[in-house]
Design a protein around this motif. Structure first.
Motif, PDB file in Angstrom:
ATOM      1  N   LYS A  60       0.843  -1.193   0.000  1.00  0.00           N
ATOM      2  CA  LYS A  60       0.000   0.000   0.000  1.00  0.00           C
ATOM      3  C   LYS A  60       0.878   1.242   0.000  1.00  0.00           C
ATOM      4  O   LYS A  60       2.004   1.232   0.503  1.00  0.00           O
ATOM      5  N   THR A  61       0.330   2.289  -0.555  1.00  0.00           N
ATOM      6  CA  THR A  61       1.017   3.567  -0.663  1.00  0.00           C
ATOM      7  C   THR A  61       0.410   4.510   0.370  1.00  0.00           C
ATOM      8  O   THR A  61      -0.766   4.842   0.287  1.00  0.00           O
ATOM      9  N   LEU A  62       1.215   4.912   1.337  1.00  0.00           N
ATOM     10  CA  LEU A  62       0.741   5.787   2.410  1.00  0.00           C
ATOM     11  C   LEU A  62       1.519   7.084   2.391  1.00  0.00           C
ATOM     12  O   LEU A  62       2.750   7.082   2.264  1.00  0.00           O
ATOM     13  N   GLY A  83       0.345  -5.263   6.994  1.00  0.00           N
ATOM     14  CA  GLY A  83       1.072  -4.657   8.105  1.00  0.00           C
ATOM     15  C   GLY A  83       0.735  -3.183   8.238  1.00  0.00           C
ATOM     16  O   GLY A  83      -0.219  -2.693   7.641  1.00  0.00           O
ATOM     17  N   GLN A  84       1.535  -2.497   9.031  1.00  0.00           N
ATOM     18  CA  GLN A  84       1.333  -1.072   9.272  1.00  0.00           C
ATOM     19  C   GLN A  84       2.626  -0.318   8.997  1.00  0.00           C
ATOM     20  O   GLN A  84       3.719  -0.887   9.026  1.00  0.00           O
ATOM     21  N   LYS A  88       7.935   6.093  13.242  1.00  0.00           N
ATOM     22  CA  LYS A  88       9.294   6.432  13.682  1.00  0.00           C
ATOM     23  C   LYS A  88      10.329   5.945  12.670  1.00  0.00           C
ATOM     24  O   LYS A  88      11.296   6.653  12.372  1.00  0.00           O
ATOM     25  N   ALA A  89      10.119   4.765  12.119  1.00  0.00           N
ATOM     26  CA  ALA A  89      11.072   4.216  11.148  1.00  0.00           C
ATOM     27  C   ALA A  89      11.065   5.012   9.850  1.00  0.00           C
ATOM     28  O   ALA A  89      12.123   5.266   9.272  1.00  0.00           O
ATOM     29  N   VAL A  90       9.881   5.415   9.388  1.00  0.00           N
ATOM     30  CA  VAL A  90       9.849   6.187   8.151  1.00  0.00           C
ATOM     31  C   VAL A  90      10.437   7.577   8.373  1.00  0.00           C
ATOM     32  O   VAL A  90      11.136   8.106   7.500  1.00  0.00           O
ATOM     33  N   ALA A  91      10.231   8.169   9.544  1.00  0.00           N
ATOM     34  CA  ALA A  91      10.851   9.465   9.843  1.00  0.00           C
ATOM     35  C   ALA A  91      12.369   9.340   9.804  1.00  0.00           C
ATOM     36  O   ALA A  91      13.054  10.180   9.214  1.00  0.00           O
ATOM     37  N   ALA A  92      12.892   8.281  10.418  1.00  0.00           N
ATOM     38  CA  ALA A  92      14.340   8.059  10.414  1.00  0.00           C
ATOM     39  C   ALA A  92      14.851   7.873   8.992  1.00  0.00           C
ATOM     40  O   ALA A  92      15.892   8.427   8.608  1.00  0.00           O
ATOM     41  N   ALA A  93      14.118   7.116   8.177  1.00  0.00           N
ATOM     42  CA  ALA A  93      14.538   6.882   6.792  1.00  0.00           C
ATOM     43  C   ALA A  93      14.528   8.170   5.974  1.00  0.00           C
ATOM     44  O   ALA A  93      15.335   8.338   5.060  1.00  0.00           O
ATOM     45  N   ARG A 169      13.565  -0.605   6.427  1.00  0.00           N
ATOM     46  CA  ARG A 169      12.530  -1.370   7.144  1.00  0.00           C
ATOM     47  C   ARG A 169      11.604  -0.340   7.795  1.00  0.00           C
ATOM     48  O   ARG A 169      11.951   0.248   8.809  1.00  0.00           O
ATOM     49  N   ILE A 170      10.438  -0.123   7.171  1.00  0.00           N
ATOM     50  CA  ILE A 170       9.497   0.880   7.676  1.00  0.00           C
ATOM     51  C   ILE A 170       8.151   0.286   8.041  1.00  0.00           C
ATOM     52  O   ILE A 170       7.248   1.004   8.481  1.00  0.00           O
ATOM     53  N   GLY A 171       7.987  -1.002   7.822  1.00  0.00           N
ATOM     54  CA  GLY A 171       6.723  -1.660   8.135  1.00  0.00           C
ATOM     55  C   GLY A 171       6.829  -2.438   9.438  1.00  0.00           C
ATOM     56  O   GLY A 171       7.916  -2.758   9.905  1.00  0.00           O
ATOM     57  N   ARG A 172       5.663  -2.735  10.000  1.00  0.00           N
ATOM     58  CA  ARG A 172       5.598  -3.595  11.178  1.00  0.00           C
ATOM     59  C   ARG A 172       4.328  -4.430  11.048  1.00  0.00           C
ATOM     60  O   ARG A 172       3.350  -3.985  10.416  1.00  0.00           O
ATOM     61  N   PRO A 173       4.325  -5.613  11.660  1.00  0.00           N
ATOM     62  CA  PRO A 173       3.135  -6.486  11.552  1.00  0.00           C
ATOM     63  C   PRO A 173       1.897  -5.877  12.176  1.00  0.00           C
ATOM     64  O   PRO A 173       1.926  -5.012  12.975  1.00  0.00           O
TER      65      PRO A 173
END
Length: 173
Positions: A60-62, A83-84, A88-93, A169-173
């Motif tokens: 999915k595109t968010l 997943g979701q 925090k991970a996408v901000a870091a990326a 790695r920006i997704g989580r289960p």
């Protein structure tokens, strides 16, 4: 007499800004149209079921808001539909302090697509984009083709090329 739903074969489907962009870039992809149910609770899971594909391969595109203001403050995260997005991970990326989910109306204005049919490819404005690392575990992945009921299948590396995406790695289960 009622009209029967037509089930297009792979390779068929509408022309959208996403398919036009991929054609112009010479990137190989496959079109997959399916009958969209407006009552579906999750557009992405609906696509996985309709196409008979593992939900981990459908992305999915968010859109997120980095707080920088206006369209310049928007960015894209591409994660599996089962997943979701880890904010925090996408901000870091993206190299920013934090992000929030973008307002749906702002996402539609910026991309030129409607929510539930936002493709990461062929958006009106080029946005910073991050593709979840799990995509690279598959030969091909599925993303929205720019309309509800229409996905495109392509190699993760080609998706990254078409969108200018970084890998994290920006997704989580």
């Amino acid at each position: 007499m009622t009209a029967r739903a037509r089930h297009p074969r792979p390779g068929e489907g509408p022309s959208t800004p996403a398919t036009v962009a991929l054609d112009r870039a010479g990137i190989a992809y496959t079109r997959h149209a399916y009958d969209h149910d407006p009552a579906a609770a999750s557009y992405g899971l609906e696509a996985a079921t309709a196409l008979g594909v593992d939900p981990g391969r459908v992305f999915k595109t968010l859109l997120v808001d980095t707080g920088r203001g206006g369209a310049a403050g928007l960015a894209v995260g591409i994660v599996p539909v089962d997943g979701q997005l880890d904010l925090k991970a996408v901000a870091a990326a993206l190299g920013v302090k934090g992000v929030t989910m973008a307002d749906p109306a702002a996402a539609e204005r910026s991309t030129g697509y409607v929510v539930g049919g936002i493709s990461p490819v062929g958006q009106k404005r080029a946005l910073a984009t991050v593709l979840d690392e799990t995509a690279y575990g598959f030969a091909t992945v599925f993303v929205s083709g720019g309309r509800r009921g229409f996905d495109i299948e392509l190699a993760p590396g080609d998706l990254a090329t078409a969108t200018g995406a970084t890998r994290a790695r920006i997704g989580r289960p």
